[in-house]
Design a protein around this motif. Structure first.
Motif, short mmCIF file in Angstrom:
data_model
loop_
_atom_site.label_atom_id
_atom_site.label_comp_id
_atom_site.label_asym_id
_atom_site.label_seq_id
_atom_site.Cartn_x
_atom_site.Cartn_y
_atom_site.Cartn_z
N VAL A 246 0.84 -1.20 0.00
CA VAL A 246 0.00 0.00 0.00
C VAL A 246 0.88 1.24 0.00
O VAL A 246 0.64 2.21 -0.75
CB VAL A 246 -0.95 0.01 1.21
CG1 VAL A 246 -1.68 1.35 1.33
CG2 VAL A 246 -1.98 -1.12 1.09
N GLY A 247 1.92 1.26 0.83
CA GLY A 247 2.82 2.40 0.87
C GLY A 247 3.52 2.62 -0.46
O GLY A 247 3.66 3.76 -0.93
N HIS A 248 4.00 1.54 -1.08
CA HIS A 248 4.62 1.67 -2.39
C HIS A 248 3.63 2.27 -3.39
O HIS A 248 4.00 3.14 -4.21
CB HIS A 248 5.09 0.30 -2.89
CG HIS A 248 6.38 -0.16 -2.30
ND1 HIS A 248 7.59 0.44 -2.59
CD2 HIS A 248 6.66 -1.17 -1.45
CE1 HIS A 248 8.56 -0.19 -1.93
NE2 HIS A 248 8.03 -1.17 -1.24
N GLN A 422 23.27 11.85 -1.55
CA GLN A 422 22.16 12.40 -2.32
C GLN A 422 20.92 11.52 -2.18
O GLN A 422 19.80 12.03 -2.03
CB GLN A 422 22.54 12.50 -3.80
CG GLN A 422 21.43 13.06 -4.68
CD GLN A 422 21.01 14.45 -4.28
OE1 GLN A 422 21.75 15.41 -4.46
NE2 GLN A 422 19.82 14.59 -3.70
N ILE A 423 21.09 10.21 -2.23
CA ILE A 423 19.96 9.31 -2.05
C ILE A 423 19.29 9.56 -0.70
O ILE A 423 18.06 9.64 -0.60
CB ILE A 423 20.42 7.84 -2.18
CG1 ILE A 423 20.80 7.53 -3.64
CG2 ILE A 423 19.33 6.88 -1.70
CD1 ILE A 423 21.42 6.16 -3.83
N LEU A 424 20.09 9.72 0.33
CA LEU A 424 19.54 9.92 1.67
C LEU A 424 18.86 11.28 1.81
O LEU A 424 17.86 11.40 2.54
CB LEU A 424 20.64 9.76 2.73
CG LEU A 424 21.30 8.37 2.80
CD1 LEU A 424 22.25 8.31 3.98
CD2 LEU A 424 20.26 7.25 2.90
N LEU A 425 19.36 12.30 1.12
CA LEU A 425 18.69 13.60 1.15
C LEU A 425 17.26 13.50 0.63
O LEU A 425 16.35 14.17 1.14
CB LEU A 425 19.48 14.62 0.32
CG LEU A 425 20.72 15.23 0.98
CD1 LEU A 425 21.50 16.05 -0.04
CD2 LEU A 425 20.34 16.09 2.18
N HIS A 426 17.04 12.66 -0.38
CA HIS A 426 15.69 12.50 -0.92
C HIS A 426 14.83 11.57 -0.07
O HIS A 426 13.65 11.40 -0.38
CB HIS A 426 15.77 12.00 -2.36
CG HIS A 426 16.06 13.09 -3.33
ND1 HIS A 426 16.26 12.85 -4.68
CD2 HIS A 426 16.19 14.43 -3.17
CE1 HIS A 426 16.49 14.00 -5.29
NE2 HIS A 426 16.46 14.96 -4.39
N CYS A 427 15.41 11.00 0.98
CA CYS A 427 14.65 10.17 1.92
C CYS A 427 14.14 10.98 3.11
O CYS A 427 13.44 10.42 3.97
CB CYS A 427 15.51 9.02 2.43
SG CYS A 427 15.91 7.78 1.18
N LEU A 564 8.83 5.22 1.76
CA LEU A 564 10.29 5.39 1.80
C LEU A 564 10.97 4.39 0.87
O LEU A 564 11.92 4.73 0.14
CB LEU A 564 10.78 5.22 3.23
CG LEU A 564 12.29 5.30 3.47
CD1 LEU A 564 12.87 6.61 2.95
CD2 LEU A 564 12.61 5.11 4.95
N GLY A 565 10.48 3.16 0.86
CA GLY A 565 11.06 2.15 -0.02
C GLY A 565 10.92 2.51 -1.49
O GLY A 565 11.83 2.26 -2.30
N GLN A 566 9.79 3.12 -1.86
CA GLN A 566 9.60 3.49 -3.26
C GLN A 566 10.62 4.55 -3.69
O GLN A 566 11.15 4.49 -4.80
CB GLN A 566 8.17 4.00 -3.48
CG GLN A 566 7.81 4.25 -4.93
CD GLN A 566 7.71 2.97 -5.75
OE1 GLN A 566 7.84 1.87 -5.22
NE2 GLN A 566 7.48 3.12 -7.04
N THR A 580 16.22 -3.54 -3.98
CA THR A 580 15.26 -4.60 -3.65
C THR A 580 14.75 -4.40 -2.22
O THR A 580 15.55 -4.18 -1.30
CB THR A 580 15.91 -6.00 -3.75
OG1 THR A 580 16.27 -6.24 -5.11
CG2 THR A 580 14.94 -7.09 -3.31
N GLY A 581 13.44 -4.47 -2.07
CA GLY A 581 12.85 -4.48 -0.75
C GLY A 581 12.95 -5.88 -0.15
O GLY A 581 12.76 -6.87 -0.85
N ILE A 582 13.25 -5.96 1.14
CA ILE A 582 13.43 -7.24 1.82
C ILE A 582 12.45 -7.30 2.99
O ILE A 582 12.58 -6.56 3.97
CB ILE A 582 14.88 -7.40 2.33
CG1 ILE A 582 15.87 -7.32 1.17
CG2 ILE A 582 15.04 -8.72 3.08
CD1 ILE A 582 17.33 -7.32 1.61
#
Length: 631
Positions: A246-248, A422-427, A564-566, A580-582
């Protein structure tokens, strides 16, 4: 300085006791003394409500504990093997519903902003009018098929929105104002069919019964889950995975909408029963029986294939938030029972396995109508950007449609440090902030679709990031939790800012050392958790949230991890990597590594990012038209 050991855990693993199955009778109809005693005093009503709320919270916590995996005492209950003869059909169809074909609009040069610019402008794109074309594009870029795969005698489809095990329990429904070439005269409610990218008309809605907020400039998207499609493979833990999905889906819709200049907001003042009426489920699904079995049983249970309403999203042009009256919306939806509902759902499996705790928990976490919360839209904040050169020159539409879940990673590739940052800034939920402001409020894309402050953080296992020491790191996504996190974790952690970390990124190094084997071990011994550049566990502020807000926050915590995973998926693809989501990890063993005790913080989802290894035995085919077979 406290360091991680290369293979051993910092503290020995232990064997947490396996919780007993819940016996809480939270079955339909959920009753309490306050429902049955008309003469109850206000004090008695409040007391009874408090007792019922406590029972629901304990059911959610009981489910969470019962469905934990453990390194030493085994996995949560699930099927011992896959019953291929009863694999659920991944496509829900409403038989005899009139089809409303949507336009197939593959990405074209210049038809959407560059992915790197999506988070830095306000609004991300000029708002486009709602039309047959733009509605088609929204669904094509968020919930449609992205490809077909085939190898040997097997063929299966992939979708733009990810799903654990590619099982796709999430369904989508649209309530739109009249649109030329779809429904020119009346608002219509339709189910989205991703297999052929079409809408299945469920009902026309008279304007006398219901008015969309802001008239023709807004519309609604509802998401629901069919638990059986996930439980067929994963058993009791499936309820967690359904809510990840649902979150994705929320994030997928939010990103696709932003590329069209539209904002998205959860209508979270509505309750479960409002959504149940909105989707016409009484007329489309067999109701749950008054008494459910109290243990997992196998048999023919048509009601297992029923949809469970999750949430309702309002889409509207950026900068033009509509006025929403929850009481009026609820009253309007209660009248949907009088609509002329069309179509009946297809059967998904011949036989089923009833995992009782899933349905008891789903009953416990149903949200009531909360009109007092009101409707508001947070201001839009841009997310931090180090450099557009860190991203490939790829559009939003290309990124979302090319997203794939990696099945293997090379264990060699090292990520640039600024790419990692940069990836973390967008999180971050709040995006760029001014002096003295703290992360926590959800202002940035796509987190702004949610109505609560961020409750989810991330513990990172850094394996291969250039110029960054290997070790354990922590991203604090709500800085109001910072002191509690430090107190709850091992006192020997450093909590040091890593070298080169951008201002405004609340990232901390906890301990240095090789944690490659540790990450693999914690994620159910899966190599993919150790062979990427980094992996992470999403750690949520847990029991205090359930006690403060109520049991209905339990699935919402998983929605937040899915959103967040998306972003992690899209960021990975935009920098030329994969993710990959785990969902399989050893819950309390993760907590043991961090020194967490009790239920104040809980790990809810794992993720990994790295360089993928492609399987050349699998052939990719276009999403449309796909093979002319039913899955």
């Amino acid at each position: 300085m406290w360091q991680l050991q290369s293979v051993r855990l910092p503290l020995p693993f232990y064997s947490p006791p396996r919780p007993r199955p819940s016996r809480h009778r939270l079955l339909r109809p959920a009753t309490s003394a306050m429902h049955s005693r008309a003469s109850s005093t206000p004090h008695q009503v409040d007391e009874d409500k408090a007792k019922l709320d406590d029972l629901k919270q304990r059911q959610a916590i009981s489910y969470h504990n019962q469905t934990k995996h453990s390194l030493t005492s085994g996995y949560a209950r699930g099927p011992r093997g896959l019953d291929w003869a009863n694999q659920p059909n991944p496509f829900l169809r409403f038989l005899s519903s009139p089809l409303l074909p949507l336009l197939h609009l593959p990405p074209q040069p210049g038809d959407s902003p560059l992915y790197s610019s999506l988070f830095s402008s306000s609004p991300p794109a000029p708002p486009q009018p709602l039309s047959h074309s733009t509605l088609s594009r929204l669904l094509y870029d968020s919930l449609s098929l992205s490809a077909w795969k085939t190898t040997g005698f097997s063929t299966w489809s992939l979708r733009v929105n990810p799903s654990s095990g590619n099982l796709h329990p999430t369904e989508a429904h649209v309530l739109s104002p009249p649109l030329p070439s779809l429904s020119a005269n009346l608002p219509f409610l339709a189910h989205y069919s991703p297999k052929d990218h079409s809408l299945e008309l469920r009902a026309h809605v008279s304007p006398d019964l219901f008015h969309l907020p802001s008239g023709e400039s807004s519309f609604l998207v509802a998401l629901s889950s069919i638990f059986w499609r996930e439980a067929w493979k994963y058993g009791e833990r499936a309820f967690r995975y359904c809510n990840h999905d649902v979150g994705h889906a929320i994030a997928a819709v939010s990103i696709a909408a932003a590329a069209l200049g539209w904002d998205v907001r959860l209508l979270d003042g509505l309750g479960h029963e409002d959504l149940h009426c909105f989707l016409g489920l009484d007329s489309a699904n067999s109701s749950l029986p008054p008494q459910l079995p109290e243990r997992p049983v196998r048999g023919r249970f048509p009601w297992i294939e029923s949809q469970h309403p999750d949430c309702l999203l309002l889409l509207f042009p950026f900068g033009k938030p509509p006025t929403v009256d929850y009481q009026s919306l609820s009253a309007a939806f209660s009248g949907f029972s009088s609509l002329n509902w069309m179509g009946n759902p297809n059967s998904l499996s011949k036989d089923h396995v009833f995992w009782d705790i899933i349905y008891r928990t789903a009953e416990a976490v149903k949200k009531p109508l909360t009109v007092g919360e009101g409707f508001s839209v947070n201001p839009l904040h841009a997310s931090g950007l180090i450099s557009e050169n860190l991203y490939e020159k790829i559009s939003v539409r290309e990124v979302v449609r090319k997203r794939r879940s990696a099945v293997d990673m090379d264990g060699v590739h090292a990520m640039e440090r600024n790419t990692f940052y940069q990836i973390l800034l967008h999180c971050l939920p709040s995006g760029q902030l001014g002096p003295g402001e703290k992360q926590g409020k959800q202002f940035a894309l796509p987190f702004r679709s949610m109505t609560w402050d961020a409750e989810v953080h991330a513990v990172l296992f850094v394996h291969r990031v250039k110029d960054l020491p290997q070790g354990l790191y922590f991203l604090v996504r709500n800085e109001d939790h910072f002191d509690r996190l430090k107190m709850a974790m091992t006192s020997e952690f450093e909590w040091a800012r890593p070298e080169g970390c951008p201002h405004g990124l609340p990232l901390y190094r906890l301990a240095t050392g090789n944690c490659v084997e540790l990450a693999k071990q914690l994620s159910c011994h899966q190599d993919i958790a150790s062979d990427g550049c980094f992996s992470l566990g999403m750690v949520a502020h847990f029991e205090p949230v359930l006690r403060e807000r109520n049991a209905w926050m339990y699935p919402r915590l998983f929605w937040e991890t899915g959103v967040l995973g998306q972003i992690l998926y899209l960021e990975a693809h935009a920098v030329g990597l994969s993710a990959t989501g785990i969902g399989c990890y050893f819950d309390d063993d993760v907590h043991k590594v961090l020194g967490l005790k009790g239920l104040e913080f809980q790990s809810l989802y794992h993720f990994t990012i790295g360089s993928p290894v492609l399987d050349n035995r699998i052939m990719s085919l276009p999403a449309y038209p796909g093979p002319s077979i039913d899955a």
